[in-house]
Design an enzyme around this catalytic site. Structure first.
Site, PDB file in Angstrom:
ATOM      1  N   SER A 119       0.838  -1.199   0.000  1.00 28.06           N
ATOM      2  CA  SER A 119       0.000   0.000   0.000  1.00 28.06           C
ATOM      3  C   SER A 119       0.878   1.256   0.000  1.00 28.06           C
ATOM      4  CB  SER A 119      -0.956  -0.058   1.193  1.00 28.06           C
ATOM      5  OG  SER A 119      -2.013   0.860   1.047  1.00 28.06           O
ATOM      6  N   ASP A 173     -10.185  -4.721  -4.084  1.00 28.99           N
ATOM      7  CA  ASP A 173      -9.569  -3.771  -3.158  1.00 28.99           C
ATOM      8  C   ASP A 173     -10.404  -2.490  -3.071  1.00 28.99           C
ATOM      9  OD1 ASP A 173      -7.922  -1.988  -1.772  1.00 28.99           O
ATOM     10  OD2 ASP A 173      -6.091  -2.829  -2.627  1.00 28.99           O
ATOM     11  N   HIS A 204      -8.110  -5.487   0.276  1.00 25.49           N
ATOM     12  CA  HIS A 204      -6.818  -4.832   0.522  1.00 25.49           C
ATOM     13  C   HIS A 204      -6.006  -5.658   1.520  1.00 25.49           C
ATOM     14  CE1 HIS A 204      -4.239  -1.344   0.125  1.00 25.49           C
ATOM     15  NE2 HIS A 204      -4.181  -1.181   1.440  1.00 25.49           N
TER      16      HIS A 204
END
Length: 227
Positions: A119, A173, A204
């Site tokens: 991320s 996600d 995610h």
């Protein structure tokens, strides 16, 4: 300017020399301990790979109401790519490149150093890894995107187009839209980078299938230094 705590470092077993290293950055709100349980599953510590797991500095995050939390940079809008925090990103890119320099200063060739991130950490790993002055062994970027694609295009040395890139993303996600992964893949491919792109039917997070693919990819990238 936010402070960076010393990273968590996982060394190979006693008596095993360090032949390569992986510097792995966590995501927003986490810490260097986030991916610590995964490292033994990769089967690389015992082969001489040092893992460096940095901690993001504590700072206010606009999208979370200004709450202070570990963050590599600020996120200002619900559309995470709308108004990038270029200054914050560059501070963390500089920090990661200093960690890379520390590994090289301990005697490792730049090709034996890989950077990874999830991320927000993946944003930093991609930019830092592909703009490093000497080509690294690879960049592993999970559930992430290119926050400064135009700057990356300008700043990436031509030699870094040969740096292997592993991009992985969940098709469900809700935090970093899957379309941003495709945009990153297309941008990097257009620059001539060798991109290994993987999609998984997850949100995610990192799936078990993804871990298996990461294990195989890292082993292949590090093989010249370990065998």
């Amino acid at each position: 300017m936010p402070d960076y705590e010393p990273p968590l470092i996982l060394e190979p077993p006693a008596g095993t020399g360090v032949r390569a290293s992986v510097i792995w950055l966590h995501g927003l709100g986490a810490s260097g301990h986030d991916f610590e349980p995964l490292i033994p599953e990769l089967g690389l510590l015992e082969r001489g790979v040092r893992f460096v797991l940095p901690h993001a500095p504590e700072q206010p995050v606009t999208i979370n109401g200004g709450a202070v939390m570990p963050a590599w940079y600020d996120i200002r809008e619900p559309d995470i790519n709308a108004v990038p925090d270029a200054d914050g990103i560059r501070r963390s890119v500089d920090y990661l490149q200093r960690l890379v320099a520390a590994e090289i200063a301990q005697g490792l060739p730049s090709g034996a150093v890989l950077v990874a991130g999830f991320s927000q950490g993946g944003v930093i790993a991609l930019h830092a890894g592909l703009t490093h002055p000497a080509p690294l062994g690879g960049v592993l970027a999970l559930s992430t995107y290119l926050a400064l694609p135009e700057a990356l295009s300008r700043e990436m040395p031509p030699a870094n187009r040969a740096v292997p890139v592993f991009l992985a993303h969940g098709t469900a996600d809700p935090v970093v839209p899957f379309a941003l992964a495709g945009a990153a893949r297309d941008r990097l491919t257009g620059l001539g980078c060798a991109v290994d792109f993987h999609a998984y039917p997850v949100p995610h997070t990192v799936s078990l299938d993804e871990v298996a693919d990461i294990r195989a990819w890292l082993a292949a990238r590090l093989a010249p230094w370990l065998d």
